[in-house]
Write an enzyme that holds these catalytic residues in place. Structure first.
Site, PDB file in Angstrom:
ATOM      1  CE  LYS A   1      -0.606  39.497 -44.926  1.00 52.70           C
ATOM      2  NZ  LYS A   1      -0.010  40.303 -43.831  1.00 52.70           N
TER       3      LYS A   1
ATOM      4  CD  GLU B   1     -12.145  47.124 -51.719  1.00 63.82           C
ATOM      5  OE1 GLU B   1     -12.078  48.276 -51.284  1.00 63.82           O
ATOM      6  OE2 GLU B   1     -11.769  46.117 -51.077  1.00 63.82           O
TER       7      GLU B   1
ATOM      8  N   GLY C   1       1.045  45.308 -46.168  1.00 68.32           N
ATOM      9  CA  GLY C   1       0.650  45.315 -47.576  1.00 68.32           C
ATOM     10  C   GLY C   1       1.456  46.269 -48.431  1.00 68.32           C
ATOM     11  NE  ARG C   2       1.989  51.473 -44.720  1.00 64.76           N
ATOM     12  CZ  ARG C   2       1.276  50.861 -43.779  1.00 64.76           C
ATOM     13  NH1 ARG C   2       0.304  50.031 -44.127  1.00 64.76           N
ATOM     14  NH2 ARG C   2       1.515  51.082 -42.503  1.00 64.76           N
TER      15      ARG C   2
ATOM     16  CD  GLU D   1      -2.505  51.822 -46.088  1.00 59.35           C
ATOM     17  OE1 GLU D   1      -3.585  52.008 -46.687  1.00 59.35           O
ATOM     18  OE2 GLU D   1      -1.816  50.801 -46.227  1.00 59.35           O
TER      19      GLU D   1
ATOM     20  CG  HIS E   1       4.634  71.772 -69.962  1.00 63.18           C
ATOM     21  ND1 HIS E   1       4.688  72.899 -70.758  1.00 63.18           N
ATOM     22  CD2 HIS E   1       5.867  71.205 -70.051  1.00 63.18           C
ATOM     23  CE1 HIS E   1       5.887  72.990 -71.316  1.00 63.18           C
ATOM     24  NE2 HIS E   1       6.616  71.970 -70.907  1.00 63.18           N
TER      25      HIS E   1
ATOM     26  CE  LYS F   1     -10.369  47.665 -46.131  1.00 61.22           C
ATOM     27  NZ  LYS F   1      -9.406  46.611 -45.739  1.00 61.22           N
TER      28      LYS F   1
END
Length: 565
Positions: free
Chosen positions: A213, A219, A273-274, A360, A391, A516
């Protein structure tokens, strides 16, 4: 500031607390014997069927939860969200991911302005660009058509689109549209992820989509610069404008990076964002891979659940019921985790997406007014497709900790297989487990049953299953783009319901900021030590020792070397 009264101070909350004792005296074996109760504990919408009869709850429990929803003013809060009121009060923002998939003629306001036309303007631009790209009219620096896409983003710019992409890959209609194309995602700043994302790709036929954005996410931008260098080293600096596009609102930094601002696709600060998979964040890369018509079906599926959530009565409202049951399990029964168990390999990336979406959003310790909460919120979400999970961690779910489970099944497989001579089809074999596991968790197996089966006495404690372990079953008719959108929207709204009941802000994420900030300090130290030989200082003993080990021997970098596999 609004009233700082907490939901736990209400009579409705206290009534549920008093009700816990009665529930703890019951067992799901007995609750499941009541056919009328089981029939009542279902809800259905457009062929999606929810059965929550295996929850540790009675009809009285549900009535009390619905009264809690009234006390929390859930209807009013949902209405405020759909009206674009700034319910994300800590960031002074509307919460309008529902506008991203609303029909063209809808009216959804933010700051008094209908945002739907602007959303459709971006979608129209994506549709046009994706058609140009997929037709081969958009060519790279050497004149070749581009068939590979690498989407660079992290968090919500990665997990949601990856979930949808993975689910669409084996849908016959979507797979046909994607023939001859590849879509990959690069999220982790670890150079290993870079190497994997570009393995066997040719820069000549690859388009990179940079999703940020602000165009400042550390990153993402380092990964973007790494792929920019990968393109330049092969095709020259002039190739960037043909091989890189952006999803961003910062056109200045997009241009400075070397991307044509005309090839930047916008989204808005009222999209968390999510919650952004239905924005250009997801719609652009998915349209490049599958074509806009497929993605529009996904958006329409999400919109159908938006309407169901907004308009249906709470007693038959799938996201509301799911949210209320989660509040019951977390805050009253004290279960800290939730297992998401899709019996479909196509949904293998659902749990990782819901981990972020849920944890979050609702990983908060204070109310929306900043008051410390005296009760627990949020769940630890995890999961794996069945039967793989059986399993892996089902042992703990059956005989260890009590973990409420979401079982998600599909009536019609995306890829049906039946081998001649087999008792059932492959999908029937899978779904046999989908139907059996919730009952195994609910009923368990008693020592008396084991004695009647002549099990040796010394093994009886080991083979006893206490049962009484809650779950719910969500059965979808099929898994096309439309149902994938519906499933996404169900979970988005379920999580919002939990936050609305708890009285927290599910739409900010200040918890990601501290790490951060500290990483920035470490970054400066690493640069100073490697480039100027500066000693490690300003950290505690533990961190200083770890940094010293990491930096020894400290040598400057010789040159840019792109990772290879």
């Amino acid at each position: 500031m609004a009233s700082s009264a907490l939901i736990c101070d209400t009579e409705q909350w206290k009534a549920l607390q008093a009700h816990v004792g009665a529930i703890q005296k019951t067992h799901l074996r007995d609750l499941m014997a009541d056919a009328d109760r089981c029939k009542a504990m279902t809800a259905e919408f457009e062929g999606i069927f929810l059965d929550y009869s295996r929850q540790q709850a009675t009809r009285e429990t549900i009535e009390k939860l619905l009264k809690l929803a009234e006390a929390a003013k859930l209807k009013e809060k949902i209405e405020k969200m759909f009206k674009g009121e700034k319910i994300n009060s800590t960031e002074n923002r509307s919460v309008l991911h529902v506008a991203l998939r609303a029909p063209r003629d809808a009216v959804i306001n933010s700051d008094g302005v209908n945002v739907v036309p602007e959303v459709w303007s971006v979608k129209d631009k994506i549709k046009q660009f994706s058609e140009t790209f997929r037709s081969g009219s958009w060519v790279g620096a050497t004149g070749k058509a581009l068939t590979n896409v690498v989407s660079v983003g992290i968090g919500g710019s990665f997990l949601g689109p990856l979930f949808v992409h993975t689910a669409l890959q084996t849908d016959p209609e979507a797979a046909e549209c994607a023939k001859g194309r590849q879509l990959r995602f690069l999220a982790n700043v670890d150079p290993v992820d870079v190497a994997r994302s570009i393995k066997d790709l040719d820069p000549e036929t690859t388009l990179v989509v940079v999703v940020s954005k602000t165009f400042t996410t550390a990153e993402t931008m380092l990964n973007a610069r790494t792929l920019k260098e990968w393109i330049i080293s092969s095709l020259g600096p002039q190739a960037v404008s043909k091989h890189m596009i952006a999803v961003s609102t910062n056109l200045k930094l997009v241009k400075e990076f070397g991307i044509d601002p005309n090839n930047a696709f916008a989204f808005w600060d009222w999209v968390g964002g999510r919650y952004s998979v239905c924005s250009a964040v997801g719609v652009l890369p998915l349209s490049l891979q599958y074509g806009f018509p497929i993605v529009q079906k996904f958006l329409e599926g999400a919109s159908s659940i938006d309407n169901h959530f907004h308009s249906s009565s709470f007693d038959k409202n799938i996201p509301v019921l799911l949210g209320l049951l989660s509040v019951w399990n977390v805050s009253f029964l004290g279960y800290p985790a939730r297992a998401i168990l899709p019996y479909s390999q196509a949904l293998e990336k659902l749990a990782p997406h819901i981990q972020q979406l849920s944890m979050e959003s609702n990983g908060k310790g204070v109310s929306i007014d900043g008051v410390q909460l005296p009760f627990e919120t949020g769940e630890i979400d995890f999961g794996e497709p069945g039967t793989n999970g059986q399993h892996s961690f089902y042992q703990l779910i059956h005989q260890g900790r009590v973990i409420p489970c979401d079982f998600i099944g599909i009536v019609k497989s995306q890829q049906p297989v039946y081998l001649k001579g087999e008792t059932v089809s492959n999908h029937d074999e899978l779904m046999s487990n989908f139907f059996a596991q919730p009952d195994a968790l609910a009923y368990g197996k008693t020592p008396e049953q084991l004695h009647s089966e002549k099990v040796p006495e010394h093994l009886i404690p080991h083979k006893t299953f206490k049962g009484n372990r809650p779950s719910l079953s969500l059965l979808l008719p099929q898994l096309s783009a439309y149902e994938i959108g519906q499933l996404l929207s169900i979970y988005e709204h379920r999580i919002a319901v939990q936050g609305f009941i708890w009285g927290i802000n599910s739409f900010d994420q200040w918890g990601v900021e501290l790490g951060k900030s500290l990483a920035s300090q470490v970054r400066k130290q690493l640069h100073g030590s490697r480039m100027e030989g500066k000693p490690v200082e300003g950290f505690n003993h533990s961190t200083s020792s770890l940094l010293a080990r990491y930096l020894a021997p400290s040598t400057p970098f010789d040159s840019t070397v792109l990772p290879k596999v």
